[in-house]
Design an enzyme around this catalytic site. Structure first.
Site, PDB file in Angstrom:
ATOM      1  N   GLY A  70       0.813  -1.211   0.000  1.00 50.94           N
ATOM      2  CA  GLY A  70       0.000   0.000   0.000  1.00 50.94           C
ATOM      3  C   GLY A  70       0.849   1.264   0.000  1.00 50.94           C
ATOM      4  O   GLY A  70       0.530   2.247  -0.672  1.00 50.94           O
ATOM      5  N   THR A  71       1.937   1.233   0.738  1.00 51.79           N
ATOM      6  CA  THR A  71       2.790   2.418   0.838  1.00 51.79           C
ATOM      7  C   THR A  71       3.349   2.794  -0.535  1.00 51.79           C
ATOM      8  O   THR A  71       3.312   3.970  -0.937  1.00 51.79           O
ATOM      9  CB  THR A  71       3.939   2.146   1.840  1.00 51.79           C
ATOM     10  OG1 THR A  71       3.345   1.870   3.120  1.00 51.79           O
ATOM     11  CG2 THR A  71       4.891   3.307   1.948  1.00 51.79           C
ATOM     12  N   HIS A 190      -1.815  -7.726   2.471  1.00 53.55           N
ATOM     13  CA  HIS A 190      -1.829  -8.319   3.821  1.00 53.55           C
ATOM     14  C   HIS A 190      -3.002  -7.853   4.681  1.00 53.55           C
ATOM     15  O   HIS A 190      -3.274  -8.444   5.719  1.00 53.55           O
ATOM     16  CB  HIS A 190      -0.485  -8.106   4.530  1.00 53.55           C
ATOM     17  CG  HIS A 190      -0.164  -6.703   4.949  1.00 53.55           C
ATOM     18  ND1 HIS A 190      -0.131  -6.312   6.264  1.00 53.55           N
ATOM     19  CD2 HIS A 190       0.170  -5.595   4.238  1.00 53.55           C
ATOM     20  CE1 HIS A 190       0.233  -5.041   6.353  1.00 53.55           C
ATOM     21  NE2 HIS A 190       0.412  -4.578   5.128  1.00 53.55           N
ATOM     22  N   CYS A 314       4.219   4.895  16.807  1.00 50.93           N
ATOM     23  CA  CYS A 314       5.473   4.762  17.548  1.00 50.93           C
ATOM     24  C   CYS A 314       6.608   4.635  16.547  1.00 50.93           C
ATOM     25  O   CYS A 314       6.652   3.708  15.755  1.00 50.93           O
ATOM     26  CB  CYS A 314       5.430   3.515  18.418  1.00 50.93           C
ATOM     27  SG  CYS A 314       6.940   3.240  19.324  1.00 50.93           S
TER      28      CYS A 314
HETATM   29  N1  PLP Z   1      -2.940   2.883   3.937  1.00 46.88           N
HETATM   30  C1  PLP Z   1      -3.595   2.516   5.034  1.00 46.88           C
HETATM   31  C2  PLP Z   1      -4.927   3.136   5.330  1.00 46.88           C
HETATM   32  C3  PLP Z   1      -3.059   1.559   5.906  1.00 46.88           C
HETATM   33  O1  PLP Z   1      -3.724   1.201   6.995  1.00 46.88           O
HETATM   34  C4  PLP Z   1      -1.803   1.004   5.590  1.00 46.88           C
HETATM   35  C5  PLP Z   1      -1.155   0.025   6.487  1.00 46.88           C
HETATM   36  O2  PLP Z   1      -1.166   0.166   7.693  1.00 46.88           O
HETATM   37  C6  PLP Z   1      -1.154   1.405   4.414  1.00 46.88           C
HETATM   38  C7  PLP Z   1      -1.751   2.344   3.620  1.00 46.88           C
HETATM   39  C8  PLP Z   1       0.179   0.851   4.010  1.00 46.88           C
HETATM   40  O3  PLP Z   1       0.055  -0.432   3.436  1.00 46.88           O
HETATM   41  P1  PLP Z   1       1.307  -1.419   3.380  1.00 46.88           P
HETATM   42  O4  PLP Z   1       1.507  -1.939   4.764  1.00 46.88           O
HETATM   43  O5  PLP Z   1       0.896  -2.497   2.424  1.00 46.88           O
HETATM   44  O6  PLP Z   1       2.469  -0.641   2.881  1.00 46.88           O
END
Ligand code: PLP
Length: 377
Positions: A70-71, A190, A314
């Site tokens: 997601g990042t 995930h 954190c």
């Molecule tokens: N966007 C949201 C709303 C999330 O909750 C998260 C993960 O915590 C991410 C993006 C990031 O996803 P990833 O862990 O696959 O990089």
């Protein structure tokens, strides 16, 4: 040892279908870019997964770009190639709040319930020529669902594009790219019971992305590097499982979540459930008590075998107050109190009973209702 895993918004339990697909894919040797039979076998796994991930949000396979999560998908989306200014909601994940590849980013405020202020969005859009706007489908801390379809209409009327970080949505709420009328959408494997380190950016087919990683031109030039075939196959299998079981899973989980919240209120009637006035994901509760520090409670829960998390982020050993609760204007007594409990497909009544039993025990040590005195800091 963890006996009740209730941190599904951080990561979900790997689905058996995903595990089987990963194991099968690991037996396939080819590089998906190779023209021989072995390569074509790997390519088939990629394309089957692409179909499945697309189907999860109602788009065709060509609109799906696989990423490392997601990042990365958020960072790929937030590029000056797609807009001349960037607006994001004040409650976005840090990977969106950071602005991706924009030098500056402006925030759209939220209400006390944690919902994006559409009137403020409309005001901020006025006078812009090609804005890119990023609003999440549902917040990872509070579970509050955002009015993304309404936002899309405003953004399009202003000549802009809408990116929706939908990482927390699939399997929990309806998540159709075209119903929302999004232009770009982020997914993460995930969070839906697939493996970690895989995600996707869904984008309208005619949108030209500015790649973050250049090289061999994989993913139609949007994301170079030999693909994570086994991870992608696991993501596809998880997407298929979610799509097939969505309605049943969401209904079962919301009943457990509601029973949990009722139990919490019985034990500690002073409890505050953040975002309760808004529409929320069926699996998420962020709660707090005045003066009770979430980090202390999370450790106490862990000692009881219950895995939950705090809303506060954190990093480097320092706990910063939650930017989500701060954006909602939560007062200082509650700002560091947010304890997040999030459920998933494998959660059952035993987990709910276990966390309630743990809370009945540990809340006595952390909180004195009459004078709100903090016992453990
Ligand atoms: N966007 C949201 C709303 C999330 O909750 C998260 C993960 O915590 C991410 C993006 C990031 O996803 P990833 O862990 O696959 O990089």
């Amino acid at each position: 040892m963890t006996q009740a895993y209730l941190d599904w918004n951080a990561t979900g339990v790997l689905r058996p279908q995903a595990r089987a697909a990963i194991a099968a894919a690991l037996e396939v040797t080819g590089n998906p870019s190779s023209v021989h039979g072995a390569g074509r076998a790997a390519r088939r796994l990629m394309e089957e997964a692409r179909e499945r991930v697309g189907a999860l949000v109602g788009v065709s396979a060509q609109e799906v770009v696989f990423t490392s999560g997601g990042t990365e998908a958020n960072t790929l989306a937030l590029s000056p190639a797609l807009g001349d200014s960037l607006l994001v909601s004040a409650v976005e994940h840090p990977s969106v709040r950071g602005g991706g590849r924009f030098a500056t980013v402006e925030e759209i405020p939220v209400s006390a319930a944690g919902v994006v202020d559409l009137a403020a969005l409309e005001r901020k859009l006025a006078g812009r020529t090609r804005p890119l706007v990023s609003i999440m489908l549902a917040n990872n801390e509070t579970g509050v669902v955002q009015p993304v379809a309404e936002a899309a209409a405003l953004v399009h009327a202003a000549g802009g594009l809408l990116h929706v970080d939908a990482v927390q949505g699939p399997g929990r709420i309806a998540c159709d790219f075209n119903v929302i009328d999004a232009d770009l959408m982020t997914l993460s494997s995930h969070k839906i019971g697939g493996p970690q380190g895989v995600g996707a950016l869904v984008r309208r087919e005619n949108l030209q992305l500015e790649p973050l990683i250049k090289g061999g031109g994989q993913e139609r030039g949007a994301r170079s590097g030999t693909e994570n075939v086994a991870g992608v196959a696991g993501f596809g299998a998880a997407a298929e499982a979610v799509r097939a079981g969505f309605a049943d899973e969401a209904a079962r989980v919301v009943a457990l979540r509601d029973a949990f919240e009722a139990g919490l209120k019985d034990i500690t009637p002073e409890i505050v459930i953040f975002g309760a006035e808004a529409s929320r994901l069926p699996n998420t509760t962020l709660f707090g008590l005045p003066g009770v520090k979430a980090e202390t409670a999370v450790i106490a829960f862990d000692l009881e075998g219950v895995a939950v998390s705090s809303g506060a982020a954190c990093s480097s050993g320092k706990v910063a107050p939650s930017h989500v609760l701060a954006a909602m204007g939560v007062n200082s007594e509650l700002l560091n109190s947010g304890i997040r409990v999030s459920l998933g497909y494998a959660t059952d009544d035993n987990d709910v009973q276990m966390i309630l039993k743990a809370w009945a025990k540990l809340s006595k040590g952390l909180y004195r209702p009459r004078n709100h005195r903090v016992i453990a800091a």
